[in-house]
Enzyme design. Structure first.
Site, mmCIF file in Angstrom:
data_model
loop_
_atom_site.group_PDB
_atom_site.id
_atom_site.type_symbol
_atom_site.label_atom_id
_atom_site.label_comp_id
_atom_site.label_asym_id
_atom_site.label_seq_id
_atom_site.Cartn_x
_atom_site.Cartn_y
_atom_site.Cartn_z
ATOM 1 N N ARG A 190 46.536 43.245 38.059
ATOM 2 C CA ARG A 190 46.156 41.956 38.652
ATOM 3 C C ARG A 190 44.814 41.489 38.114
ATOM 4 O O ARG A 190 43.907 42.278 37.882
ATOM 5 C CB ARG A 190 46.058 42.096 40.168
ATOM 6 N N CYS B 239 41.944 38.434 39.276
ATOM 7 C CA CYS B 239 41.590 37.475 40.313
ATOM 8 C C CYS B 239 40.388 36.686 39.797
ATOM 9 O O CYS B 239 39.370 37.269 39.438
ATOM 10 C CB CYS B 239 41.253 38.174 41.625
#
Length: 124
Positions: free
Chosen positions: A102, A104
């Site tokens: 991930r 962000c």
């Protein structure tokens, strides 16, 4: 290459697809908190918006015959890093045992003044 489109997720608000499946992978467009029943932005706080975004992504994954446990990468865009904890908690409800890679990123603003947008890449 196959375009993915479901009425259970918001219709595209521009010249793009909800997702594209190619060579065993699904690439979704970024999802913001739009209610697929009304195609209206739900507004609300970061919690409500994150839940709606994840539900929208789930419907696109389902239409492409895949699921959250096959997601290999996500990109999360948020307008306020102070919301990271809340986003992380709700996001974690969808990725219990399997944890995809991930990124962000904090951004200045998002379409419709959304607080969050998420896109995923999943194995089909």
């Amino acid at each position: 290459m196959k375009t993915i489109c479901t009425k259970k997720a918001p219709a595209a608000i521009g010249p793009y697809s909800q997702g594209v499946r190619v060579k065993g992978l699904l690439f979704t467009s970024g999802q913001i908190a739009i209610d697929p029943k009304t195609n209206e932005f739900i507004g609300g706080d970061i919690s409500a918006q994150t839940k709606q975004v994840m539900e929208n992504l789930g419907e696109i994954l389902n239409k492409a015959c895949t699921s959250f446990d096959k997601v290999v990468k996500t990109t999360v865009f948020i307008t306020d890093m102070d919301d990271f904890g809340v986003v992380n908690e709700i996001y974690g409800e969808y990725f219990k045992e399997h944890k995809p890679a991930r990124s962000c990123v904090a951004v200045k603003n998002l379409p419709k003044d959304a607080l969050i947008e998420i896109e995923v890449i999943a194995k089909v």
